[in-house]
Every structure is written in C-alpha cells, then in structure tokens.
Design an enzyme around this catalytic site. Structure first.
Site, PDB file in Angstrom:
ATOM      1  N   THR A 133     -70.789  37.916 -93.165  1.00  0.00           N
ATOM      2  CA  THR A 133     -69.971  37.532 -92.003  1.00  0.00           C
ATOM      3  C   THR A 133     -69.774  38.707 -91.042  1.00  0.00           C
ATOM      4  O   THR A 133     -69.029  38.593 -90.079  1.00  0.00           O
ATOM      5  CB  THR A 133     -68.593  37.006 -92.442  1.00  0.00           C
ATOM      6  OG1 THR A 133     -67.866  38.072 -93.072  1.00  0.00           O
ATOM      7  CG2 THR A 133     -68.718  35.831 -93.393  1.00  0.00           C
ATOM      8  N   THR A 134     -70.410  39.830 -91.338  1.00  0.00           N
ATOM      9  CA  THR A 134     -70.374  40.999 -90.443  1.00  0.00           C
ATOM     10  C   THR A 134     -71.810  41.407 -90.125  1.00  0.00           C
ATOM     11  O   THR A 134     -72.729  41.050 -90.871  1.00  0.00           O
ATOM     12  CB  THR A 134     -69.671  42.194 -91.127  1.00  0.00           C
ATOM     13  OG1 THR A 134     -70.456  42.606 -92.240  1.00  0.00           O
ATOM     14  CG2 THR A 134     -68.262  41.840 -91.576  1.00  0.00           C
TER      15      THR A 134
ATOM     16  N   HIS B 210     -63.403  48.261 -90.851  1.00  0.00           N
ATOM     17  CA  HIS B 210     -63.463  46.831 -90.554  1.00  0.00           C
ATOM     18  C   HIS B 210     -62.582  46.024 -91.485  1.00  0.00           C
ATOM     19  O   HIS B 210     -62.210  44.899 -91.189  1.00  0.00           O
ATOM     20  CB  HIS B 210     -64.901  46.318 -90.669  1.00  0.00           C
ATOM     21  CG  HIS B 210     -65.862  47.039 -89.785  1.00  0.00           C
ATOM     22  ND1 HIS B 210     -65.821  46.933 -88.418  1.00  0.00           N
ATOM     23  CD2 HIS B 210     -66.867  47.897 -90.062  1.00  0.00           C
ATOM     24  CE1 HIS B 210     -66.777  47.680 -87.886  1.00  0.00           C
ATOM     25  NE2 HIS B 210     -67.424  48.287 -88.867  1.00  0.00           N
TER      26      HIS B 210
ATOM     27  N   HIS C  60     -59.979  39.562 -95.293  1.00  0.00           N
ATOM     28  CA  HIS C  60     -60.009  39.186 -93.883  1.00  0.00           C
ATOM     29  C   HIS C  60     -58.735  38.406 -93.566  1.00  0.00           C
ATOM     30  O   HIS C  60     -58.293  37.579 -94.359  1.00  0.00           O
ATOM     31  CB  HIS C  60     -61.186  38.261 -93.568  1.00  0.00           C
ATOM     32  CG  HIS C  60     -62.524  38.823 -93.882  1.00  0.00           C
ATOM     33  ND1 HIS C  60     -63.310  39.467 -92.953  1.00  0.00           N
ATOM     34  CD2 HIS C  60     -63.230  38.828 -95.036  1.00  0.00           C
ATOM     35  CE1 HIS C  60     -64.448  39.842 -93.513  1.00  0.00           C
ATOM     36  NE2 HIS C  60     -64.435  39.468 -94.786  1.00  0.00           N
TER      37      HIS C  60
ATOM     38  N   HIS D  87     -62.916  42.659-100.704  1.00  0.00           N
ATOM     39  CA  HIS D  87     -62.277  43.089 -99.452  1.00  0.00           C
ATOM     40  C   HIS D  87     -61.578  41.885 -98.831  1.00  0.00           C
ATOM     41  O   HIS D  87     -61.708  40.755 -99.330  1.00  0.00           O
ATOM     42  CB  HIS D  87     -63.331  43.677 -98.511  1.00  0.00           C
ATOM     43  CG  HIS D  87     -64.377  42.690 -98.131  1.00  0.00           C
ATOM     44  ND1 HIS D  87     -65.572  42.566 -98.810  1.00  0.00           N
ATOM     45  CD2 HIS D  87     -64.404  41.720 -97.172  1.00  0.00           C
ATOM     46  CE1 HIS D  87     -66.283  41.584 -98.275  1.00  0.00           C
ATOM     47  NE2 HIS D  87     -65.590  41.051 -97.280  1.00  0.00           N
TER      48      HIS D  87
ATOM     49  N   HIS E 168     -62.835  38.388-100.348  1.00  0.00           N
ATOM     50  CA  HIS E 168     -64.257  38.148-100.637  1.00  0.00           C
ATOM     51  C   HIS E 168     -64.679  39.068-101.775  1.00  0.00           C
ATOM     52  O   HIS E 168     -64.661  40.297-101.614  1.00  0.00           O
ATOM     53  CB  HIS E 168     -65.112  38.437 -99.396  1.00  0.00           C
ATOM     54  CG  HIS E 168     -65.000  37.398 -98.332  1.00  0.00           C
ATOM     55  ND1 HIS E 168     -65.346  37.623 -97.020  1.00  0.00           N
ATOM     56  CD2 HIS E 168     -64.606  36.099 -98.416  1.00  0.00           C
ATOM     57  CE1 HIS E 168     -65.154  36.509 -96.328  1.00  0.00           C
ATOM     58  NE2 HIS E 168     -64.700  35.571 -97.147  1.00  0.00           N
TER      59      HIS E 168
HETATM   60  C1  SG7 Z   1     -66.954  44.144 -95.081  1.00  0.00           C
HETATM   61  O1  SG7 Z   1     -67.720  42.932 -95.126  1.00  0.00           O
HETATM   62  C2  SG7 Z   1     -67.412  45.167 -96.117  1.00  0.00           C
HETATM   63  C3  SG7 Z   1     -68.938  45.239 -96.252  1.00  0.00           C
HETATM   64  C4  SG7 Z   1     -69.527  43.846 -96.375  1.00  0.00           C
HETATM   65  C5  SG7 Z   1     -69.130  43.029 -95.177  1.00  0.00           C
HETATM   66  O2  SG7 Z   1     -67.015  44.758 -93.814  1.00  0.00           O
HETATM   67  O3  SG7 Z   1     -66.836  44.844 -97.366  1.00  0.00           O
HETATM   68  O4  SG7 Z   1     -69.321  45.949 -97.413  1.00  0.00           O
HETATM   69  C6  SG7 Z   1     -69.737  47.237 -97.282  1.00  0.00           C
HETATM   70  C7  SG7 Z   1     -70.261  47.861 -98.504  1.00  0.00           C
HETATM   71  O5  SG7 Z   1     -69.636  47.816 -96.212  1.00  0.00           O
HETATM   72  O6  SG7 Z   1     -70.957  43.925 -96.433  1.00  0.00           O
HETATM   73  C8  SG7 Z   1     -73.063  44.067 -97.564  1.00  0.00           C
HETATM   74  C9  SG7 Z   1     -71.589  43.861 -97.624  1.00  0.00           C
HETATM   75  O7  SG7 Z   1     -71.037  43.629 -98.686  1.00  0.00           O
HETATM   76  C10 SG7 Z   1     -69.715  41.616 -95.228  1.00  0.00           C
HETATM   77  O8  SG7 Z   1     -69.332  40.978 -96.431  1.00  0.00           O
HETATM   78  S1  SG7 Z   1     -68.860  39.497 -96.380  1.00  0.00           S
HETATM   79  O9  SG7 Z   1     -69.944  38.692 -95.851  1.00  0.00           O
HETATM   80  O10 SG7 Z   1     -68.468  39.179 -97.726  1.00  0.00           O
HETATM   81  N1  SG7 Z   1     -67.619  39.356 -95.400  1.00  0.00           N
HETATM   82 ZN    ZN Z   2     -65.835  39.372 -96.156  1.00  0.00          ZN
END
Ligand code: SG7
Ligand code: ZN
Length: 225
Positions: free
Chosen positions: A175-176, A64, A91, A89, A108
């Site tokens: 946001t996911t 993602h 976006h 990560h 983020h």
């Molecule tokens: C990304 O965004 C990943 C997720 C993250 C999610 O897909 O970085 O992290 C993992 C460990 O899969 O979810 C729980 C979490 O950190 C949502 O993060 S966000 O709201 O900052 N975009």
């Molecule tokens: Zn994010």
C-alpha cells in the site's frame, strides 16, 4: 527507495506513480491495495494457521509509520505455504474499508516466504478499551523519523490477534511505493479494541497515513470461515 513520498499534497498518493519510474505500479497496477471489501460478494477460503512466538523486537519510526521489527516471531501457514513474520506497523485510519467503513487504526503484520512472497495479515481496531498488547509498543514509539528503540525480548505477536481468526482474503499490492503486486492480503474480520488515548498517541506522530482504496478490477475476495 530514497524517493520522497507522502500521503497528501504534491508527493501524495494521487501522484506516487509520477514520482519515480520504480513507482509505476502505483498508477498502472491493476491489482492494487487497499480495497473496499463488500461482504456480500465473496467466495470461500482456507484458514490461516498461526504459529507466532515471543521474540525480541525493535520499534522503528521509518518516516511513514511506526514499525516493529521482530527477530524470530514465528509465522503463519496458509494453503500449504509458510511465511515468516518479519514486522508489523500501523495506519490511521485503517487503509482497508469493510462495506465502505474504515476503522480508526489497522495493524499490518508483514510475512515473507522463503521464495520471497509477501503475505500480510491486517488487524482492525475499533475505539474502546485500552489495548494491553499495544501499550508496550506505543509506550516506546520513537518520535522522529529514522529513530529506533529496543522493545525487549518477550513480545508475542499473538497478543495482537482477535479471538476469532476468520478473514477476508484477496491478492493485491504493497500500500506504499513501490506498490509492488502479488501480495496476499488477509484481513481479520473480528476487530480488536484500542483506546482514545492510544489512538491519540499514534496520531501525534502520524495524523493520516492511509492510501485511498483502489479499484477491484474484477478481483474476487474470499472469506473464511
Ligand atoms: C510501511 O509499509 C513499512 C514498510 C512496508 C510498507 O511503510 O512497514 O516496510 C519497510 C520494511 O519499510 O513495506 C515491503 C514492506 O513491508 C508497505 O507495507 S504494507 O503494504 O503492509 N502497508
Ligand atoms: Zn501497511
């Protein structure tokens, strides 16, 4: 969760809430993220104390986004609470909008308290010069989902931050999926730069991985300073 979701199409953001019972908040939540920040309608908030340090890191393509997991990158302190930096990560475009404008990229930085509460710091990127901090990360981006690359022992997350640390703060969600609420968001006001080539390198892997903005439903956005 192993439930398949995407950003567009049948398993896209408009359908996340229907894909699995554990994704219900994506549809029914009243405090979701991201949001469009209206800078004229804000109250005041306390500063973030940044205490990041260089750490060993691992770059992961999770299907993602591209994510950098940090072993021991320090953390932040906000309003008496401390949160440890777990990962950051990206976006594209930025999920959060400021006065309806989205930036080409956002990072983020995801933090967790000992009580398990999440605090995210968002760094917005505008197109400009090459970003030296991103160079090491983007050079090692794994091309396929599930792939991981070590990213050395000396990555300092401070290098991602703008000079000024003022921010917009509000309470929202992941946001996911599963779109869990109670996440404290801190969107730094000052953008940093990213080059067109760096943007292109990320977009080769993820052309669009931003959730649409969600209704405020009466939430108040705070600003510091
Ligand atoms: C990304 O965004 C990943 C997720 C993250 C999610 O897909 O970085 O992290 C993992 C460990 O899969 O979810 C729980 C979490 O950190 C949502 O993060 S966000 O709201 O900052 N975009
Ligand atoms: Zn994010």
């Amino acid at each position: 969760s192993s439930v398949h979701w995407e950003y567009q199409g049948k398993a896209g953001a408009a359908h996340w809430g229907e894909l699995a019972p554990e994704f219900a908040a994506c549809q029914q939540g009243k405090a979701q993220s991201p949001i469009d920040i209206r800078t004229s309608r804000t109250g005041t908030s306390v500063p973030i104390g940044f205490g990041y340090r260089a750490s060993s890191a691992e770059i992961v393509n999770n299907g993602h986004t591209v994510q950098v997991d940090l072993a021991d990158g320090g953390g932040i302190e906000v309003a008496g609470a401390t949160y440890r930096l777990v990962q950051f990560h990206f976006h594209t475009p930025s999920e959060e909008a400021v006065n309806s404008r989205r930036y080409p990229l956002v990072a983020h930085l995801v933090h967790k308290s000992d009580a398990g509460e999440l605090a995210v710091v968002a760094v917005l990127f505008r197109q400009g010069r090459e970003n030296a901090a991103l160079a090491s990360v983007f050079a090692g981006m794994p091309a396929t989902a599930g792939e991981k690359h070590p990213a050395g022992t000396g990555f300092d997350p401070t290098s991602l931050l703008p000079t000024r640390r003022g921010y917009y703060g509000y309470t929202g969600s992941l946001t996911t999926p599963p779109c869990s609420e109670g996440v404290r968001w801190h969107i730094l006001k000052q953008p940093v730069e990213v080059s067109a080539a760096q943007l292109a390198a990320f977009r080769k892997l993820y052309r669009m991985n931003a959730r649409p903005v969600q209704p405020l439903n009466g939430r108040v956005v705070l600003v510091n300073p």
